[in-house]
Write an enzyme that holds these catalytic residues in place. Structure first.
Site, PDB file in Angstrom:
ATOM      1  N   GLY A   1      -2.268  -3.648  -1.955  1.00 52.94           N
ATOM      2  CA  GLY A   1      -0.950  -4.212  -1.700  1.00 52.94           C
ATOM      3  C   GLY A   1      -0.851  -4.846  -0.320  1.00 52.94           C
ATOM      4  O   GLY A   1      -1.781  -4.799   0.495  1.00 52.94           O
TER       5      GLY A   1
ATOM      6  N   THR B   1      -2.253   2.352  -7.943  1.00 53.64           N
ATOM      7  CA  THR B   1      -3.434   2.979  -8.548  1.00 53.64           C
ATOM      8  C   THR B   1      -3.030   3.974  -9.628  1.00 53.64           C
ATOM      9  O   THR B   1      -3.628   4.008 -10.716  1.00 53.64           O
ATOM     10  CB  THR B   1      -4.272   3.671  -7.465  1.00 53.64           C
ATOM     11  OG1 THR B   1      -4.687   2.698  -6.503  1.00 53.64           O
ATOM     12  CG2 THR B   1      -5.490   4.344  -8.066  1.00 53.64           C
TER      13      THR B   1
ATOM     14  N   SER C   1      -5.462   5.401  -1.137  1.00 52.77           N
ATOM     15  CA  SER C   1      -5.274   3.950  -1.066  1.00 52.77           C
ATOM     16  C   SER C   1      -6.518   3.216  -1.567  1.00 52.77           C
ATOM     17  O   SER C   1      -7.645   3.546  -1.187  1.00 52.77           O
ATOM     18  CB  SER C   1      -4.972   3.542   0.373  1.00 52.77           C
ATOM     19  OG  SER C   1      -4.858   2.140   0.483  1.00 52.77           O
ATOM     20  N   SER C   2      -6.311   2.239  -2.437  1.00 49.78           N
ATOM     21  CA  SER C   2      -7.428   1.413  -2.913  1.00 49.78           C
ATOM     22  C   SER C   2      -7.863   0.500  -1.780  1.00 49.78           C
ATOM     23  O   SER C   2      -7.087  -0.324  -1.300  1.00 49.78           O
ATOM     24  CB  SER C   2      -7.006   0.584  -4.125  1.00 49.78           C
ATOM     25  OG  SER C   2      -6.668   1.412  -5.203  1.00 49.78           O
TER      26      SER C   2
ATOM     27  N   ASN D   1      -0.969   6.058   2.655  1.00 46.23           N
ATOM     28  CA  ASN D   1      -1.291   6.461   1.284  1.00 46.23           C
ATOM     29  C   ASN D   1      -2.508   7.370   1.316  1.00 46.23           C
ATOM     30  O   ASN D   1      -3.508   7.054   1.950  1.00 46.23           O
ATOM     31  CB  ASN D   1      -1.574   5.211   0.437  1.00 46.23           C
ATOM     32  CG  ASN D   1      -1.729   5.548  -1.036  1.00 46.23           C
ATOM     33  OD1 ASN D   1      -1.619   6.692  -1.436  1.00 46.23           O
ATOM     34  ND2 ASN D   1      -1.977   4.536  -1.851  1.00 46.23           N
TER      35      ASN D   1
ATOM     36  N   GLU E   1      -0.206  -5.343   3.412  1.00 46.21           N
ATOM     37  CA  GLU E   1      -0.417  -4.372   4.485  1.00 46.21           C
ATOM     38  C   GLU E   1       0.045  -4.925   5.830  1.00 46.21           C
ATOM     39  O   GLU E   1      -0.280  -6.074   6.187  1.00 46.21           O
ATOM     40  CB  GLU E   1      -1.895  -3.971   4.580  1.00 46.21           C
ATOM     41  CG  GLU E   1      -2.372  -3.194   3.375  1.00 46.21           C
ATOM     42  CD  GLU E   1      -3.802  -2.698   3.505  1.00 46.21           C
ATOM     43  OE1 GLU E   1      -4.200  -1.846   2.690  1.00 46.21           O
ATOM     44  OE2 GLU E   1      -4.518  -3.171   4.417  1.00 46.21           O
TER      45      GLU E   1
ATOM     46  N   SER F   1       0.835  -1.196   0.000  1.00 43.07           N
ATOM     47  CA  SER F   1       0.000   0.000   0.000  1.00 43.07           C
ATOM     48  C   SER F   1       0.869   1.244   0.000  1.00 43.07           C
ATOM     49  O   SER F   1       1.799   1.378   0.797  1.00 43.07           O
ATOM     50  CB  SER F   1      -0.905  -0.007   1.240  1.00 43.07           C
ATOM     51  OG  SER F   1      -1.700   1.147   1.272  1.00 43.07           O
ATOM     52  N   GLY F   2       0.549   2.182  -0.911  1.00 45.64           N
ATOM     53  CA  GLY F   2       1.313   3.414  -1.022  1.00 45.64           C
ATOM     54  C   GLY F   2       2.457   3.354  -2.009  1.00 45.64           C
ATOM     55  O   GLY F   2       3.201   4.327  -2.150  1.00 45.64           O
TER      56      GLY F   2
END
Length: 996
Positions: free
Chosen positions: A383, A109, A159-160, A156, A385, A104-105
């Site tokens: 991603g 995306t 973040s998705s 992020n 985490e 993540s981050g």
């Protein structure tokens, strides 16, 4: 070419490292990040480092630079792998996919958005309207899904919080025709609770900050997110502009105004649900703010009392079929409220995805008519985490990343390893054991979790943890405080730890059972299905189930997610994969900070070093002989256009030998293996240089073939035209012969026969033929005329030639007497006198015949008129005095008469033009027996048949010369006038005569 990028930026492909070690890998990665080079190749894999700043490398110029180029021809970029996937799909009609992975981050995306932007930019060069519409919808769908599926986290800002896999369908031309979006495991728990420093989904803040005052008032909302329990944490400066962008995107996609308003009503209802508080008065529970209940019922278009009952009571069907209402405790009411809010948002998100799919999905596609439908898949999924507090959602997310990593190992490392195992290259770490730890039937964590959910009795999260400890005690990647008492970082009856490929993650067991069961009371489902809002009813189809109806137990959340991930992996496995591996450089979102330890950890768990070692020790490119030969045979004189060697392998050897690549390739049973990308690029360069030459050659050959075909076609056309013309000519002759075969026996000698229309080639011949026929017809007519009448006929023909179309009546239909003065009927009193004078003149002047004689009125230059007689013979023109026994007043030789002028009216005015004397102007008098008799035509015809040709002029006004002066005589018509009345004008004479 990527290898030719300046060395000050480091190595653009990790395969080119001098030594494949973690130190050199990290040194090269850091150098490129510091120099602003965020992309690096590992063969065909792109390693992307999040720059945390805007970079001007995604514009039109960059798109054109990578469009249609080979993978290693330009510096590493997302566009290069996007173009490689697109070319593989278009050239070989093979489905491809681009898998974007990382924690993540790391920028997944944004990478997916740039990939979509590139594919949209290079397709549909013809700008077809329907293709442009599909592209716009695909691009705008990303904006909508980000608003409703992304949130700000501590790692992020965008973040998705869901997984997205988009299939883009292409036709045989390579233009997008539609697509389909799959979403995976929306983090709906974020709707009601966020970790400190994080936000709820973007959509709530965009509505509150970007909605107009009128819209917010209609939704019973204020523009301050801090007023609502679910959105008290955080805000953003761009929420207003994002709201406008999302609203525009919804309209472009095709959402109606009613649907958009229903979306905002649902968001508002969720926010108001979060503000509901329950008060416990001893044994009963009630709502503290009834007004909020009314507003929620208005937004969901349901009955307020039904909303209150659903929140405070639970309807239960007993075994005997009775239905009872069980009142909630305060804790159960709060749990039901939050579960209802989460379910509302989850179903809203699923409905939005389904609505977008209904627009972009390919409809009525027939491969026979439209060609093969190929696909490029783009996977943008959450991603790996690791948070301070990791719960059920992080467990599912990390399991998904384990599956994707295993797919990468299978498709990239394992296949290469099997191919190179005879070389003794390098071993790799397989994470299959971790995948089995989670999903193995009867022994995996998901199976134990489902079993605990199905167990009857008071099963708590603590009991679940004890069951996991018992069944997984021997597993090397699982531990807990009970199994490892010396680990003080784990709490008893609360934590367990999994050694993931990306690192150790400690999970808190609290809430696992409830989140897996995903409990939502049936009362809420029935409440939403009873809504008058059609959109809400579509979201809750299961609400129509009766309370007494026995239904199958639904699958748990973990099982549903596992099944969807397994299906996703199967879908990816059947496509040709391209990978983008994203790395997060630091935790502070800084564009200049490179955390070596953090990045080293990501490189390790992403398996990038192993990927480099396999690629470096093995072969960068492999291709079946047949396909390699088909692509590069034009680069060798022995294989172009077709080789005569025993096998394709021998032909490939000839190509390689000619280019001097023997030391850089290896020959398999069915494939050629090329070790260095440089060799492949050299072949591509030569091929690209030859393509224009071959194209010109093919154009020349094809144009020659077209010219020959056109020549043969034109020859055939001319042959047909010649035959057809001959046929038309013959047909015309046959038709003329048929129509005029019997004209000699007809009364009118064929005068009434209609001539056939001639073809264009015979128009001149037809005119000549008609003239010949007319002459023949005239000959037939003339043969029947007595010789005595021939002189009159010739005179009439001459008069017709001079006066036809000029004078209305010139006496053609009557018999011409010519010598009227000798006719006793016309001139009974003077006949004998004139005959006597005529004989004397004949003897004197020796003329042979009289052409014309008659009375007339002569007009002199003084505008005086007198009665005279006119005698015209074949020798002279005589002016006689009738009152003096036709005394000759003037004799004019006929050969001196040069012309004759008459008017175009009905008058009898005649001007005789002489070469040696003055012109004579006179008006012929009509006969006594026929007062309307016109004698001008007779005079003209008589003069025109002499051997002295007299030119006749028909004018509106007569021009003549008298005494050397030009005179003009015009004619006017009055109702009554005396023949003796004349008026002199400025230029000549005006003759006045009565209208007849």
């Amino acid at each position: 070419m990527a290898e030719l990028e300046s060395l000050e930026f480091g190595k653009s492909d990790f395969i080119l490292l001098d030594e494949v070690t973690m130190e050199q890998f990290m040194e090269n990665l850091k150098l490129r990040f510091e120099k602003g080079r965020i992309y690096t190749f590992i063969g065909e894999v792109v390693v992307s480092v999040n720059p945390y700043q805007h970079m001007d490398i995604y514009g039109k110029d960059s798109i054109e630079a990578y469009r249609g180029r080979e993978l290693y021809e330009n510096p590493p970029h997302l566009f290069s792998v996007s173009d490689a996937a697109y070319k593989a799909m278009k050239r070989r009609a093979k489905d491809t996919c681009i898998v974007i992975s990382g924690e993540s981050g790391a920028g997944k995306t944004e990478a997916s958005k740039y990939i979509m932007q590139y594919i949209a930019a290079i397709t549909n060069p013809a700008l077809r309207e329907e293709v442009e519409s599909v592209k716009h919808v695909l691009l705008k769908s990303t904006c909508v899904l980000e608003a409703f599926g992304n949130a700000k986290t501590n790692r992020n800002d965008n973040s998705s919080r869901f997984g997205k896999y988009m299939d883009i369908n292409f036709n045989f031309n390579g233009d997008p025709t539609g697509g389909h979006i799959n979403n995976y495991l929306l983090e709906k728990s974020r709707v009601v609770q966020q970790q400190p420093g994080e936000r709820n989904f973007h959509s709530f803040y965009q509505l509150l900050r970007g909605g107009s005052d009128d819209v917010l008032k209609s939704l019973h909302l204020d523009n301050d997110p801090a007023l609502y329990t679910y959105t008290r944490q955080g805000t953003s400066n761009n929420d207003r502009s994002s709201h406008k962008a999302v609203l525009h995107a919804l309209q472009v996609i095709g959402f109606t105004e009613e649907e958009i308003h229903s979306i905002y009503e649902t968001l508002a209802a969720i926010l108001l649900l979060g503000n509901l508080e329950f008060v416990c008065d001893g044994e009963s529970v009630s709502l503290s703010e009834p007004l909020a209940l009314t507003e929620i019922s208005a937004l969901t278009q349901t009955d307020p009392e039904c909303v209150r009952t659903s929140l405070l009571y639970r309807t239960v069907a007993t075994g005997g079929g009775d239905v009872i209402q069980k009142e909630h405790s305060q804790q159960d009411a709060c749990f039901g409220r939050d579960a209802f809010a989460k379910a509302l948002y989850e179903r809203l998100f699923a409905w939005i995805v389904g609505r977008i799919n209904s627009v972009i999905e390919v409809k009525n596609y027939n491969p026979v008519l439209h060609g093969k439908n190929t696909v490029i898949g783009v996977l943008d999924i959450y991603g790996f985490e690791i948070f301070d507090n990791n719960s059920f959602e992080q467990f599912c997310i990390n399991y998904c990343n384990e599956k994707l990593q295993h797919l990468f190992i299978e498709l990239i490392l394992q296949q290469e390893q099997e191919e190179y195992e005879r070389e003794g290259i390098v071993d790799y770490v397989d994470n299959q054991i971790i995948v089995d730890l989670v999903e193995q039937p009867h022994k995996g964590i998901i199976s134990v979790l489902d079993e605990a959910c199905l167990t009857v009795g008071n099963v708590t999260d603590t009991v679940l943890l004890q069951s996991l400890d018992q069944k997984l005690s021997q597993h090397p990647h699982y531990s807990s405080r009970k199994l490892n008492p010396s680990d003080k970082s784990l709490e008893f009856q609360k934590h367990f730890r999994i050694q993931h490929y990306a690192g150790d993650v400690t999970y808190c067991i609290d809430g696992f059972l409830d989140k897996n069961k995903d409990l939502l009371f049936q009362d809420f489902k029935r409440l939403m299905f009873s809504s008058c809002n059609g959109v809400l009813r579509q979201m809750w189809p299961d609400g129509q189930t009766s309370i007494t109806e026995v239904t199958k137990r639904p699958q748990t959340a973990a099982t549903l997610f596992k099944n969807s991930i397994v299906a996703l992996v199967q879908k990816l496995a059947c496509k040709e994969p391209y990978y983008v591996r994203c790395i997060k450089p630091n935790e502070l979102k800084s564009p200049v900070l490179f955390d070596d330890a953090r990045c080293r950890h990501q490189v390790a768990y992403l398996g990038l070093l192993e990927n480099v070692m396999v690629r470096r020790a093995g072969f960068a490119y492999r291709q079946p002989y047949e396909r390699f030969l088909q692509r590069y045979k034009m680069t060798c004189e022995y294989t172009w256009p077709n080789h005569l060697m025993p096998t394709d392998q021998e032909a490939v050897r000839a190509i390689v030998s000619q280019h001097g690549f023997d030391a850089d390739v290896d020959y398999g049973r069915s494939k050629l293996f090329v070790r260095s990308p440089r060799s492949l690029f050299s072949l591509e360069q030569e091929r690209n240089q030859l393509i224009p030459i071959l194209v010109l050659f093919l154009q020349k050959v094809w144009r020659g073939a077209l010219a020959r075909m056109r020549c043969r076609r034109m020859r055939a056309i001319y042959c047909i035209m010649r035959c057809y013309k001959r046929y038309k000519v013959k047909a015309h002759f046959w038709e003329v012969e048929r129509r005029f075969a019997n004209v000699r026996n007809m009364a009118d000698y064929g005068r009434s026969v209609q001539w056939p229309e001639p073809p264009a080639a015979l128009c001149r011949f037809h005119r000549n033929t008609v003239n010949l026929y007319k002459r023949w017809w005239a000959r037939q007519m003339v043969k029947n005329i007595p010789p005595s009448d021939m002189l009159e006929v010739r005179a009439k023909v001459a008069a017709y030639s001079a006066l036809s179309g000029e004078r209305k009546d010139w006496g053609v239909r009557r018999a011409w007497e010519r010598d009227y003065l000798s006719n006793s009927r016309d001139c009974p009193q003077t006949c004998s006198s004139f005959v006597q004078v005529s004989k004397e003149l004949r003897n004197k002047d020796d003329f042979s015949r009289v052409l014309f004689s008659g009375f007339c009125r002569k007009i002199n230059r003084f505008n005086k008129s007198t009665d005279r007689a006119l005698l015209i013979t074949d020798k002279c023109v005589y002016k006689l005095e009738p009152k003096k026994q036709f005394k000759v007043l003037k004799r004019t030789p006929l050969q001196t008469v040069t012309g004759l002028s008459v008017t175009s009216g009905a008058d009898q005015l005649v001007a005789l033009h002489c070469s040696s004397q003055d012109d004579v102007l006179l008006c012929l008098q009509r006969g006594l027996l026929s007062p309307n008799q016109d004698r001008v035509g007779e005079l003209v015809g008589s003069l025109d048949t002499t051997k002295h040709k007299v030119w006749t002029h028909v004018l509106s006004s007569v021009q003549l010369h008298m005494r050397g002066r030009a005179k003009s005589v015009s004619v006017e018509t009055r109702a009554t006038v005396n023949m003796a009345d004349f008026k002199k004008s400025k230029d000549g004479f005006i003759l006045l005569h009565p209208a007849s």
